[in-house]
Design a protein around this motif. Structure first.
Motif, mmCIF file in Angstrom:
data_model
loop_
_atom_site.group_PDB
_atom_site.id
_atom_site.type_symbol
_atom_site.label_atom_id
_atom_site.label_comp_id
_atom_site.label_asym_id
_atom_site.label_seq_id
_atom_site.Cartn_x
_atom_site.Cartn_y
_atom_site.Cartn_z
ATOM 1 N N ILE A 112 0.804 -0.979 -0.155
ATOM 2 C CA ILE A 112 -0.108 0.074 0.051
ATOM 3 C C ILE A 112 0.783 1.097 0.101
ATOM 4 C CG2 ILE A 112 -1.981 1.062 1.379
ATOM 5 C CD1 ILE A 112 -2.263 -1.595 2.669
ATOM 6 N N SER A 113 0.899 2.232 -0.981
ATOM 7 C CA SER A 113 1.591 3.291 -0.957
ATOM 8 C C SER A 113 1.054 4.349 0.271
ATOM 9 C CB SER A 113 1.350 3.981 -2.338
ATOM 10 O OG SER A 113 1.853 3.131 -3.415
ATOM 11 N N LEU A 114 1.882 4.939 0.873
ATOM 12 C CA LEU A 114 1.463 5.841 1.909
ATOM 13 C C LEU A 114 1.375 7.137 1.476
ATOM 14 C CD1 LEU A 114 3.434 4.148 4.896
ATOM 15 C CD2 LEU A 114 0.824 3.980 4.110
ATOM 16 N N PRO A 115 0.568 8.002 2.136
ATOM 17 C CA PRO A 115 0.863 9.437 1.857
ATOM 18 C C PRO A 115 1.805 9.990 2.531
ATOM 19 C CG PRO A 115 -1.159 9.154 3.060
ATOM 20 C CD PRO A 115 -0.423 7.584 2.707
ATOM 21 N N ARG A 116 2.304 11.360 2.288
ATOM 22 C CA ARG A 116 3.484 11.917 2.719
ATOM 23 C C ARG A 116 3.237 12.358 4.075
ATOM 24 N NH1 ARG A 116 6.278 15.343 -2.154
ATOM 25 N NH2 ARG A 116 6.195 13.846 -3.715
ATOM 26 N N ASN A 117 1.768 12.633 4.588
ATOM 27 C CA ASN A 117 1.740 13.126 5.898
ATOM 28 C C ASN A 117 1.393 12.087 6.970
ATOM 29 O OD1 ASN A 117 -0.935 12.050 4.812
ATOM 30 N ND2 ASN A 117 -2.027 13.757 5.767
ATOM 31 N N VAL A 118 2.306 11.018 6.925
ATOM 32 C CA VAL A 118 2.289 9.957 7.912
ATOM 33 C C VAL A 118 3.395 10.157 8.890
ATOM 34 C CG1 VAL A 118 0.655 8.663 6.596
ATOM 35 C CG2 VAL A 118 3.082 8.220 6.624
ATOM 36 N N LYS A 119 3.126 9.606 10.190
ATOM 37 C CA LYS A 119 4.449 9.430 11.003
ATOM 38 C C LYS A 119 4.667 7.881 10.906
ATOM 39 C CE LYS A 119 2.668 12.721 14.215
ATOM 40 N NZ LYS A 119 2.360 12.771 15.892
ATOM 41 N N THR A 120 5.673 7.415 10.168
ATOM 42 C CA THR A 120 6.110 6.283 10.020
ATOM 43 C C THR A 120 6.708 5.735 11.575
ATOM 44 O OG1 THR A 120 8.286 6.734 9.137
ATOM 45 C CG2 THR A 120 6.424 6.126 7.771
ATOM 46 N N GLU A 121 7.248 6.363 12.319
ATOM 47 C CA GLU A 121 7.579 5.880 13.562
ATOM 48 C C GLU A 121 6.608 5.638 14.539
ATOM 49 O OE1 GLU A 121 7.570 10.104 13.626
ATOM 50 O OE2 GLU A 121 8.418 8.664 12.421
ATOM 51 N N GLY A 122 5.419 6.058 14.241
ATOM 52 C CA GLY A 122 4.110 5.726 15.089
ATOM 53 C C GLY A 122 3.145 4.673 14.774
ATOM 54 N N ILE A 123 3.628 3.868 13.781
ATOM 55 C CA ILE A 123 2.766 2.903 13.435
ATOM 56 C C ILE A 123 2.670 1.836 14.294
ATOM 57 C CG2 ILE A 123 2.388 1.154 11.427
ATOM 58 C CD1 ILE A 123 3.732 3.181 9.309
ATOM 59 N N CYS A 124 1.362 1.361 14.554
ATOM 60 C CA CYS A 124 0.975 0.140 15.316
ATOM 61 C C CYS A 124 0.203 -0.803 14.639
ATOM 62 C CB CYS A 124 0.846 0.596 16.920
ATOM 63 S SG CYS A 124 -0.930 1.529 16.750
ATOM 64 N N ALA A 125 0.331 -2.201 15.098
ATOM 65 C CA ALA A 125 -0.388 -3.100 14.745
ATOM 66 C C ALA A 125 -0.897 -4.201 15.689
ATOM 67 C CB ALA A 125 0.280 -3.807 13.382
ATOM 68 N N LYS A 126 -2.042 -4.597 15.445
ATOM 69 C CA LYS A 126 -2.532 -5.865 16.270
ATOM 70 C C LYS A 126 -3.280 -6.972 15.289
ATOM 71 C CE LYS A 126 -7.121 -4.193 17.475
ATOM 72 N NZ LYS A 126 -7.997 -4.028 18.630
ATOM 73 N N PHE A 127 -3.134 -8.003 15.695
ATOM 74 C CA PHE A 127 -3.799 -9.114 14.967
ATOM 75 C C PHE A 127 -4.727 -10.022 15.855
ATOM 76 C CE2 PHE A 127 -3.508 -13.509 12.960
ATOM 77 C CZ PHE A 127 -4.126 -13.217 11.739
ATOM 78 N N GLU A 128 -6.039 -9.989 15.436
ATOM 79 C CA GLU A 128 -7.038 -10.650 16.266
ATOM 80 C C GLU A 128 -8.250 -11.235 15.181
ATOM 81 O OE1 GLU A 128 -9.126 -9.529 20.377
ATOM 82 O OE2 GLU A 128 -8.893 -7.796 19.046
ATOM 83 N N ASN A 129 -8.408 -12.401 15.498
ATOM 84 C CA ASN A 129 -9.615 -13.100 14.897
ATOM 85 C C ASN A 129 -9.365 -12.918 13.265
ATOM 86 O OD1 ASN A 129 -10.713 -13.909 17.520
ATOM 87 N ND2 ASN A 129 -11.792 -11.613 17.274
ATOM 88 N N GLY A 130 -8.227 -13.285 12.839
ATOM 89 C CA GLY A 130 -7.984 -13.247 11.558
ATOM 90 C C GLY A 130 -7.989 -11.946 10.828
#
Length: 150
Positions: A112-130
């Protein structure tokens, strides 16, 4: 059909905005959801996605049924979010005959191409129920800067 703009700057601005949105949503228009498993040109499965934009963040939800979080690779590089991994068939079914196999195994990938106005160091993820949920915070600072000419 081309549009005529009395002010050429307005036309260039409109084209820039269109390109920005086209680049960001390019991956979402390439794959339309159907009853079949989608594959890219390298034969990799393409997980279906939902992308939502709020005031402070983008939220990406990827559907990955039958996958464990250990089987998922999640990377951000070169202005893009990469989701990939691989599922393997259970070893207990190596012997004997399989009469019906509708579940899919093998590598999967989505970029996925990201727009310029994102903070990549603040990205977080979780995985639940698929469902893999990736939260991508927006950057409050305006991009760009004024350059003094000497």
């Amino acid at each position: 059909m081309s549009l005529y703009y009395p002010d050429p700057e307005l036309g260039r601005f409109e084209n820039s905005v269109s390109r920005l949105f086209d680049d960001f949503f390019r991956d979402f228009t390439d794959v339309k959801r159907s009853g079949n498993v989608q594959r890219n040109n390298r034969g990799l499965r393409i997980p279906p996605l939902d992308v939502h934009e709020g005031d402070k963040e983008f939220v990406v939800n990827a559907e990955l049924p039958g996958v464990t979080k250990e089987q998922i690779n999640l990377d951000v590089r070169d202005g893009a979010l990469y989701i990939s991994g691989e599922t393997k068939q259970d070893e207990k079914y190596k012997e004997g005959n399989t009469h019906i196999q509708e579940r899919r195994y093998g590598a999967f990938s989505r970029t996925i191409s990201l727009p310029r106005n994102v903070k990549t160091e603040g990205i977080c993820a979780k995985f639940e129920n698929g469902i893999l949920e990736v939260k991508i915070p927006k950057d409050d600072k305006p991009s760009g800067m004024k350059i003094d000419i000497k």
